[in-house]
Design a protein around this motif. Structure first.
Motif, PDB file in Angstrom:
ATOM      1  N   MET A   1       0.723  -1.316  -0.092  1.00  0.00           N
ATOM      2  CA  MET A   1      -0.201   0.050   0.190  1.00  0.00           C
ATOM      3  C   MET A   1       0.823   1.368  -0.069  1.00  0.00           C
ATOM      4  O   MET A   1       1.625   1.433   1.060  1.00  0.00           O
ATOM      5  N   ASP A   2       0.728   2.078  -0.967  1.00  0.00           N
ATOM      6  CA  ASP A   2       1.354   3.327  -1.195  1.00  0.00           C
ATOM      7  C   ASP A   2       0.598   4.424  -0.101  1.00  0.00           C
ATOM      8  O   ASP A   2      -0.632   4.639  -0.577  1.00  0.00           O
ATOM      9  N   LEU A   3       1.251   5.119   0.631  1.00  0.00           N
ATOM     10  CA  LEU A   3       0.616   6.253   1.431  1.00  0.00           C
ATOM     11  C   LEU A   3       1.177   7.534   1.303  1.00  0.00           C
ATOM     12  O   LEU A   3       2.079   7.718   1.175  1.00  0.00           O
ATOM     13  N   SER A   4      -0.050   8.436   1.185  1.00  0.00           N
ATOM     14  CA  SER A   4       0.161   9.712   1.020  1.00  0.00           C
ATOM     15  C   SER A   4      -0.348  10.509   2.224  1.00  0.00           C
ATOM     16  O   SER A   4      -1.216   9.948   2.828  1.00  0.00           O
ATOM     17  N   VAL A   5       0.736  11.171   2.932  1.00  0.00           N
ATOM     18  CA  VAL A   5       0.177  12.102   3.955  1.00  0.00           C
ATOM     19  C   VAL A   5       0.095  13.530   3.605  1.00  0.00           C
ATOM     20  O   VAL A   5       1.084  14.255   3.112  1.00  0.00           O
ATOM     21  N   VAL A   6      -1.296  14.151   4.047  1.00  0.00           N
ATOM     22  CA  VAL A   6      -1.491  15.500   3.706  1.00  0.00           C
ATOM     23  C   VAL A   6      -1.259  16.089   5.112  1.00  0.00           C
ATOM     24  O   VAL A   6      -2.201  15.806   6.036  1.00  0.00           O
ATOM     25  N   ILE A  33       2.743  15.678   1.720  1.00  0.00           N
ATOM     26  CA  ILE A  33       2.302  16.839   1.004  1.00  0.00           C
ATOM     27  C   ILE A  33       1.857  18.013   1.994  1.00  0.00           C
ATOM     28  O   ILE A  33       1.189  17.688   2.973  1.00  0.00           O
ATOM     29  N   VAL A  34       2.417  18.979   1.935  1.00  0.00           N
ATOM     30  CA  VAL A  34       2.112  20.172   2.726  1.00  0.00           C
ATOM     31  C   VAL A  34       1.471  20.949   2.117  1.00  0.00           C
ATOM     32  O   VAL A  34       1.540  21.466   0.904  1.00  0.00           O
ATOM     33  N   ALA A  35       0.036  21.205   2.673  1.00  0.00           N
ATOM     34  CA  ALA A  35      -0.875  22.346   1.945  1.00  0.00           C
ATOM     35  C   ALA A  35      -0.701  23.837   3.026  1.00  0.00           C
ATOM     36  O   ALA A  35      -1.451  23.479   4.117  1.00  0.00           O
ATOM     37  N   LEU A  56       4.758  20.800  -1.911  1.00  0.00           N
ATOM     38  CA  LEU A  56       4.024  21.793  -1.525  1.00  0.00           C
ATOM     39  C   LEU A  56       3.032  22.716  -2.274  1.00  0.00           C
ATOM     40  O   LEU A  56       3.396  23.142  -3.217  1.00  0.00           O
ATOM     41  N   VAL A  57       2.048  22.629  -1.744  1.00  0.00           N
ATOM     42  CA  VAL A  57       0.967  23.304  -2.131  1.00  0.00           C
ATOM     43  C   VAL A  57       0.660  24.548  -1.394  1.00  0.00           C
ATOM     44  O   VAL A  57       0.275  24.575  -0.252  1.00  0.00           O
ATOM     45  N   GLU A  58       0.583  25.790  -2.184  1.00  0.00           N
ATOM     46  CA  GLU A  58       0.202  27.179  -1.484  1.00  0.00           C
ATOM     47  C   GLU A  58      -1.065  27.342  -2.021  1.00  0.00           C
ATOM     48  O   GLU A  58      -1.650  27.388  -3.003  1.00  0.00           O
ATOM     49  N   ARG A  68      -7.269  20.662   3.005  1.00  0.00           N
ATOM     50  CA  ARG A  68      -7.344  19.542   2.926  1.00  0.00           C
ATOM     51  C   ARG A  68      -7.626  18.879   1.182  1.00  0.00           C
ATOM     52  O   ARG A  68      -6.796  18.195   0.899  1.00  0.00           O
ATOM     53  N   ASN A  69      -8.626  19.420   0.930  1.00  0.00           N
ATOM     54  CA  ASN A  69      -8.643  19.228  -0.600  1.00  0.00           C
ATOM     55  C   ASN A  69      -7.657  19.298  -1.632  1.00  0.00           C
ATOM     56  O   ASN A  69      -7.395  18.658  -2.635  1.00  0.00           O
ATOM     57  N   ALA A  70      -6.816  20.284  -1.344  1.00  0.00           N
ATOM     58  CA  ALA A  70      -5.813  20.674  -2.119  1.00  0.00           C
ATOM     59  C   ALA A  70      -4.731  19.700  -2.112  1.00  0.00           C
ATOM     60  O   ALA A  70      -3.955  19.398  -3.138  1.00  0.00           O
ATOM     61  N   GLY A  71      -4.377  19.470  -0.938  1.00  0.00           N
ATOM     62  CA  GLY A  71      -3.454  18.219  -0.600  1.00  0.00           C
ATOM     63  C   GLY A  71      -3.981  16.879  -1.238  1.00  0.00           C
ATOM     64  O   GLY A  71      -3.259  16.182  -1.884  1.00  0.00           O
ATOM     65  N   ILE A  72      -5.332  16.394  -0.896  1.00  0.00           N
ATOM     66  CA  ILE A  72      -5.791  15.246  -1.425  1.00  0.00           C
ATOM     67  C   ILE A  72      -5.718  15.421  -3.221  1.00  0.00           C
ATOM     68  O   ILE A  72      -5.256  14.335  -3.783  1.00  0.00           O
TER      69      ILE A  72
END
Length: 349
Positions: A1-6, A33-35, A56-58, A68-72
């Protein structure tokens, strides 16, 4: 399982650094991922200097559900976790994610308060008090007791970690709530509910719990999925405490209940029970000399306005999206959340 963390954040650089350190130590294979909301404390530079943050999402919005949605939206993992920037995962956390998602559509765990540091920083979740006295989380979300405890019982209820998930039965539907800053989902589950409802400045996680219940998605609880949260420092700008923002608390409550259940006697009774309990508690503050009659009346006005606007908007939202997702303000509704994106994955290809 590949895991992404926002990791959503706003003006919480130092605590974000500790959160990222914990992720690098205990979940080194995860996509991080940092939002970042419009931070003014050097968060952008700190994150870009690290080699353990993939994206990094600004964003320009000061709302946690947008973050949350921007990171997802940019996550690529089979599983997507949300971790508040001042939460620190432990060694068993990644394994608990895998085990929980093997049995359920989402998994959450306890959030244990830790002793605050003494540095002069914002409070828990980077909380601070705005110019008008409202409590604001680091993610830009106006914090209310209803978001934290689910029953309007007040901030003190969050002082002790829960021994299991909070559950309620509403309109015959069993709802399991989860900690919005310590939860992991299967990717397809987030697709089913279209992420979080961006109308809400508070209560987004609770709204998602209602929608998951509607779809029959189970939320598992794993003690090993625990995180440690640093509480507000006594030297924080807000002194570690602040007043409720009554208008948005009740606007969010009315919105999500009427959006998800429509006009039902049980729903109206639930809203009325919340309001009556808070009115009595606020009146007790007046008796003790901790508030004033004029303030009590002003809070009552805010509650009524919040109920009216939230209820109206909730019914409109219910009509706009009659699908099981019940999310007319989700991920699929817009593509302009990010004002800038720094993607280390692209440089490594």
């Amino acid at each position: 399982m590949d895991l992404s963390v926002v990791v959503p954040t706003l003006n919480g650089r130092d605590r974000l650094g500790a959160c990222l350190d914990a992720l690098a130590t205990h979940a080194p294979e995860a996509e991080v991922i940092v939002a970042n909301g419009p931070s003014a404390d050097g968060t952008t530079g700190m994150v870009r200097d690290r080699d353990d943050v993939d994206v990094l999402v600004e964003i320009s919005d000061r709302t946690v559900n947008v973050a949350r949605n921007a990171g997802i939206e940019v996550a690529t993992g089979d599983a997507v976790a949300l971790v508040d920037f001042d939460n620190r995962i432990g060694e068993e956390w990644p394994g608990a994610v895998r085990a929980g998602l093997a049995d359920a559509a989402a998994v959450t765990g306890p959030v244990t308060p830790a002793e605050p540091s003494r540095r002069p920083e914002a409070g828990a979740d980077g909380e601070r008090v705005s110019a008008d006295g409202e409590r604001v989380s680091a993610d830009g979300e106006r914090v209310s007791a209803d978001e934290e405890t689910g029953d309007g019982s007040g901030d003190d209820a969050a002082d002790e970690p829960p021994v299991g998930p909070e559950r309620r039965t509403i309109a015959g539907r069993d709802v399991t709530y989860f900690a919005g800053g310590n939860v992991a989902f299967r990717r397809e589950t987030l697709r089913d509910i279209d992420g979080f409802d961006e109308y809400l400045r508070t209560g987004g996680a609770r709204d998602a719990a209602h929608r998951l219940a509607r779809m029959g998605h189970e939320i598992a609880w794993r003690e090993a999925l625990g995180v440690t949260k640093e509480l507000p420092s006594p030297t924080a700008a807000d002194g570690g405490r602040s007043a409720h923002e009554w208008g948005w608390k009740y606007r969010a409550l009315a919105y999500r209940l009427l959006k998800n259940y429509g006009v039902r006697p049980t729903v109206m009774a639930r809203v009325g029970s919340h309001a009556a309990t808070d009115a009595v508690d606020a009146a007790a503050d007046v008796v003790r000399g901790e508030s004033t009659p004029s303030r009590w009346a002003a809070n009552g006005r805010d509650v009524l306005v919040g109920l009216a606007s939230g209820g109206s908007d909730g019914l409109v939202a219910r009509g706009r999206d009659r699908s099981p997702a019940r999310n007319p303000n989700g991920i699929s509704e817009r593509a302009d959340r990010a004002v800038a994106k720094y993607d280390r994955r692209e440089r490594e290809e």
